[in-house]
Design a protein around this motif. Structure first.
Motif, PDB file in Angstrom:
ATOM      1  N   LEU A   1       2.449   7.255  -0.959  1.00  0.00           N
ATOM      2  CA  LEU A   1       1.363   6.364  -1.377  1.00  0.00           C
ATOM      3  C   LEU A   1       0.263   7.139  -2.090  1.00  0.00           C
ATOM      4  N   LEU A   2      -0.099   8.288  -1.555  1.00  0.00           N
ATOM      5  CA  LEU A   2      -1.148   9.113  -2.171  1.00  0.00           C
ATOM      6  C   LEU A   2      -0.739   9.581  -3.563  1.00  0.00           C
ATOM      7  N   ASP A   3       0.544   9.885  -3.740  1.00  0.00           N
ATOM      8  CA  ASP A   3       1.025  10.366  -5.041  1.00  0.00           C
ATOM      9  C   ASP A   3       0.887   9.307  -6.128  1.00  0.00           C
ATOM     10  N   THR A   4       0.910   8.036  -5.749  1.00  0.00           N
ATOM     11  CA  THR A   4       0.781   6.967  -6.751  1.00  0.00           C
ATOM     12  C   THR A   4      -0.668   6.726  -7.153  1.00  0.00           C
ATOM     13  N   GLY A   5      -1.612   7.150  -6.315  1.00  0.00           N
ATOM     14  CA  GLY A   5      -3.021   6.926  -6.596  1.00  0.00           C
ATOM     15  C   GLY A   5      -3.545   5.608  -6.080  1.00  0.00           C
ATOM     16  N   ILE A   6      -2.778   4.948  -5.222  1.00  0.00           N
ATOM     17  CA  ILE A   6      -3.218   3.644  -4.731  1.00  0.00           C
ATOM     18  C   ILE A   6      -4.503   3.745  -3.921  1.00  0.00           C
ATOM     19  N   GLN A   7      -4.791   4.945  -3.399  1.00  0.00           N
ATOM     20  CA  GLN A   7      -6.028   5.137  -2.628  1.00  0.00           C
ATOM     21  C   GLN A   7      -7.273   4.981  -3.498  1.00  0.00           C
ATOM     22  N   ASN A   8      -7.097   4.970  -4.826  1.00  0.00           N
ATOM     23  CA  ASN A   8      -8.229   4.792  -5.731  1.00  0.00           C
ATOM     24  C   ASN A   8      -8.548   3.322  -5.997  1.00  0.00           C
ATOM     25  N   CYS A   9      -7.791   2.439  -5.411  1.00  0.00           N
ATOM     26  CA  CYS A   9      -8.026   0.998  -5.588  1.00  0.00           C
ATOM     27  C   CYS A   9      -9.153   0.521  -4.671  1.00  0.00           C
ATOM     28  N   ASP A  10      -9.777  -0.551  -5.080  1.00  0.00           N
ATOM     29  CA  ASP A  10     -10.793  -1.191  -4.242  1.00  0.00           C
ATOM     30  C   ASP A  10     -10.158  -2.084  -3.185  1.00  0.00           C
ATOM     31  N   VAL A  11      -9.011  -2.652  -3.548  1.00  0.00           N
ATOM     32  CA  VAL A  11      -8.305  -3.558  -2.641  1.00  0.00           C
ATOM     33  C   VAL A  11      -6.817  -3.225  -2.678  1.00  0.00           C
TER      34      VAL A  11
END
Length: 225
Positions: A66-76
């Protein structure tokens, strides 16, 4: 890796491209939101890339992936996985631990929803909400009866919509327009079970239709115009 543009609109991460996830991703993309989408199905990812370049095929939903995709940069982040409860729960836990401001998760049962809420997610029940929405809309429709045989198969008995009177089965095209099949037509006590394309709908026809809830909703909207 996805990086949000940090414009005025929030950015969304969608995990799982079932019917609910795909429809949500499509609507958000068309509304102009930054979007990152994850699924293990390559074909679904290729299709959704029509709406966003930030679509990734993932073999698992572990935290590192999940971290590799960058999803942690989303607001939701929205977890649209429903059938595999264990994966849904673990994925939700991982997203919450990443400090994503809002994590929304789809639940398929009350028990599933309780667990997701305890993890810190906002919970939605798409199937239940669709059923409530369908019921409320059909209350004012020309529906005479409704039976749910399964999540995907429903049977509805309804009066012929005014717009269809005088037109043939082929012209109205219930299957192509609403993804519904006519399984019978009743008029003056006579039931027709074999429906031919050139059958002309008449005043007083009662239709027996089978298909999805979504199709029934679209038909109801059309009949009410």
């Amino acid at each position: 890796m996805f990086r949000s543009n940090k414009n005025e609109k929030p950015s969304y991460g969608i995990i799982g491209l079932g019917r609910f996830g795909y429809a949500l991703a499509e609507d958000l993309a068309e509304a102009g939101y930054d979007l990152v989408v994850l699924d293990r199905d390559e074909e679904k990812i290729r299709e959704i890339r029509e709406y966003t370049d930030n679509a990734f095929v993932v073999s698992n939903l572990e935290k590192k992936t999940l971290l590799d995709t960058g999803i942690q940069n989303c607001d939701v982040a929205v977890v649209c996985i429903g059938e595999q409860m264990d994966i849904s729960i673990l994925t939700t836990l991982n997203l919450v631990s990443m400090k994503i401001p809002t994590v929304i998760a789809r639940a398929t049962s009350a028990e599933h929803g309780v667990i997701l809420e305890k993890l810190g997610a906002e919970v939605v029940y798409p199937e239940r909400d669709m059923a409530v929405r369908l019921a409320s809309r059909l209350e004012t429709a020309r529906m005479l009866d409704f039976v749910q045989l399964s999540e995907k198969i429903n049977v509805m008995k309804m009066q012929i919509p005014t717009q269809a009177i005088g037109k043939t089965v082929m012209e109205v095209n219930f299957r192509g327009r609403f993804d519904l099949n006519i399984i019978g037509i009743e008029n003056s006590g006579t039931v027709i079970e074999v429906i031919k394309p050139d059958y002309v709908f008449r005043e007083g026809d009662i239709l027996f239709l089978s298909g999805s809830k979504e199709g029934l909703l679209r038909l109801n909207d059309w009949a009410g115009k």
